[in-house]
Design a protein around this motif. Structure first.
Motif, PDB file in Angstrom:
ATOM      1  N   GLN A  28       5.245  -9.915  -2.101  1.00 13.74           N
ATOM      2  CA  GLN A  28       6.278  -9.651  -3.006  1.00 13.74           C
ATOM      3  C   GLN A  28       7.638  -9.060  -2.131  1.00 13.74           C
ATOM      4  O   GLN A  28       8.574  -8.894  -2.779  1.00 13.74           O
ATOM      5  CB  GLN A  28       5.889  -8.750  -4.170  1.00 13.74           C
ATOM      6  N   ARG A  29       7.143  -8.712  -1.001  1.00 14.70           N
ATOM      7  CA  ARG A  29       8.174  -7.894  -0.054  1.00 14.70           C
ATOM      8  C   ARG A  29       8.962  -6.891  -0.770  1.00 14.70           C
ATOM      9  O   ARG A  29      10.051  -6.387  -0.492  1.00 14.70           O
ATOM     10  CB  ARG A  29       9.196  -9.061   0.191  1.00 14.70           C
ATOM     11  N   THR A  30       8.020  -6.042  -1.691  1.00 13.97           N
ATOM     12  CA  THR A  30       8.454  -4.917  -2.415  1.00 13.97           C
ATOM     13  C   THR A  30       8.828  -3.778  -1.419  1.00 13.97           C
ATOM     14  O   THR A  30       9.869  -3.241  -1.576  1.00 13.97           O
ATOM     15  CB  THR A  30       7.661  -4.519  -3.537  1.00 13.97           C
ATOM     16  N   TRP A  31       7.923  -3.655  -0.331  1.00 10.50           N
ATOM     17  CA  TRP A  31       8.431  -2.655   0.524  1.00 10.50           C
ATOM     18  C   TRP A  31       9.731  -2.790   1.300  1.00 10.50           C
ATOM     19  O   TRP A  31      10.510  -1.985   1.334  1.00 10.50           O
ATOM     20  CB  TRP A  31       7.125  -2.485   1.441  1.00 10.50           C
ATOM     21  N   ASP A  32      10.035  -4.121   1.853  1.00  5.58           N
ATOM     22  CA  ASP A  32      11.229  -4.379   2.592  1.00  5.58           C
ATOM     23  C   ASP A  32      12.520  -4.130   1.521  1.00  5.58           C
ATOM     24  O   ASP A  32      13.384  -3.336   2.051  1.00  5.58           O
ATOM     25  CB  ASP A  32      11.384  -5.707   2.556  1.00  5.58           C
ATOM     26  N   ALA A  33      12.260  -4.384   0.055  1.00  8.28           N
ATOM     27  CA  ALA A  33      13.221  -3.945  -0.639  1.00  8.28           C
ATOM     28  C   ALA A  33      13.498  -2.525  -0.901  1.00  8.28           C
ATOM     29  O   ALA A  33      14.636  -1.931  -0.811  1.00  8.28           O
ATOM     30  CB  ALA A  33      13.053  -4.495  -1.962  1.00  8.28           C
ATOM     31  N   MET A  34      12.458  -1.672  -0.975  1.00 11.06           N
ATOM     32  CA  MET A  34      12.497  -0.260  -0.876  1.00 11.06           C
ATOM     33  C   MET A  34      13.095   0.602   0.290  1.00 11.06           C
ATOM     34  O   MET A  34      13.620   1.543   0.361  1.00 11.06           O
ATOM     35  CB  MET A  34      11.103   0.320  -1.346  1.00 11.06           C
ATOM     36  N   LEU A  35      12.749  -0.375   1.543  1.00 14.04           N
ATOM     37  CA  LEU A  35      12.979   0.456   2.777  1.00 14.04           C
ATOM     38  C   LEU A  35      14.616   0.051   3.060  1.00 14.04           C
ATOM     39  O   LEU A  35      15.213   0.688   3.839  1.00 14.04           O
ATOM     40  CB  LEU A  35      12.124  -0.084   4.114  1.00 14.04           C
ATOM     41  N   ASN A  36      15.228  -0.923   1.953  1.00 12.50           N
ATOM     42  CA  ASN A  36      16.634  -0.955   2.288  1.00 12.50           C
ATOM     43  C   ASN A  36      17.438  -0.171   1.159  1.00 12.50           C
ATOM     44  O   ASN A  36      18.602  -0.394   1.013  1.00 12.50           O
ATOM     45  CB  ASN A  36      16.904  -2.557   2.128  1.00 12.50           C
ATOM     46  N   THR A  37      16.753   0.839   0.632  1.00 18.84           N
ATOM     47  CA  THR A  37      17.239   1.956  -0.105  1.00 18.84           C
ATOM     48  C   THR A  37      17.227   3.179   0.828  1.00 18.84           C
ATOM     49  O   THR A  37      16.939   3.123   1.953  1.00 18.84           O
ATOM     50  CB  THR A  37      16.524   2.124  -1.267  1.00 18.84           C
TER      51      THR A  37
END
Length: 246
Positions: free
Chosen positions: A81-90
């Motif tokens: 899901q690449r959720t971690w990538d999204a969170m690390l862009n916050t």
């Protein structure tokens, strides 16, 4: 914490099925083996087999719930899901995400352990006052098992990788750590090896509480679990940093 809130909102949509999945295996083992096989056994150290098995089932439920959440579910958020990538862009840091994943898996672990504990009380397997110490113990168990499983997620290239962890790690732990029978029944070499497994101190901590007494030296299993958790958290963070930030 935003990561925990996000995971909770997703989990809430499928809460019933996930609760059933988390608790059914250890609960079936408790009921089928405890009452089925237990009726054929004279007891262990004067304790009915179902009562002896209850502590192992609580710890096993915590182990499976934390492990599944921190492997398959966490890896899906990380890799698919690449959720971690999204969170690390916050503004969240990698440490924030890793710690939140461990705490979320620990919460799932505690939920599973408490569900089995409620069954133990409801069926009058044990109603000792010392059961009140089990929920705090489950917090430490959940963090330890979750951190170890997240190390596997940091190393995994695909979902098939987790079969090695379950086959070579989780299953031997369950059978060698005293869930179904006293560790003392094993050959001496296996007894010494089993004491190094993280599930062994968990059962050493919980079983006396189910039997209505405090552990003789509670600080020993607590220290072993805390050290295991600390090392696993450090390793999971280091491996995730190498995987995501290289």
């Amino acid at each position: 914490m935003p990561v925990l809130r996000r995971n909770f909102l997703v989990w809430r949509k499928t809460a019933l099925t996930t609760v059933l999945g988390d608790v059914m295996d250890p609960m079936v083992a408790l009921l089928a083996l405890g009452y089925g096989l237990g009726s054929l056994l004279p007891g262990i150290d004067g304790v009915p087999y179902v009562t002896f098995l209850a502590a192992g089932s609580i710890c096993m439920g915590a182990l499976y719930a934390a492990t599944f959440e921190a492997t398959y579910s966490a890896f899906s958020r990380l890799h698919i899901q690449r959720t971690w990538d999204a969170m690390l862009n916050t503004p969240l840091s990698l440490d924030d995400v890793v710690f939140a994943e461990i705490l979320w898996a620990a919460a799932k672990s505690m939920k599973s352990g408490l569900a089995i504990l409620l069954v133990v009380v409801a069926l009058d397997i044990s109603r000792a006052a010392t059961l009140l110490w089990i929920p705090p113990a489950l917090v430490l168990l959940g963090v330890t098992f979750a951190a170890l499983a997240l190390v596997m997620s940091a190393l995994a290239k695909g979902f098939d990788f987790f079969m090695y962890y379950f086959t070579l790690g989780v299953t031997p732990m369950v059978f060698l750590s005293g869930v179904f029978f006293p560790v003392s029944q094993l050959p001496e070499a296996l007894v010494q090896a089993a004491r190094l497994l993280p599930l062994a101190p968990a059962i050493e901590l919980v079983r006396p509480l189910v039997l209505g007494r405090m552990p003789d030296q509670p600080w020993l299993p607590v220290l072993q679990l805390a050290l295991t958790a600390a090392v696993a958290i450090w390793l999971a963070t280091a491996l995730m940093r190498r995987r995501l930030l290289r």
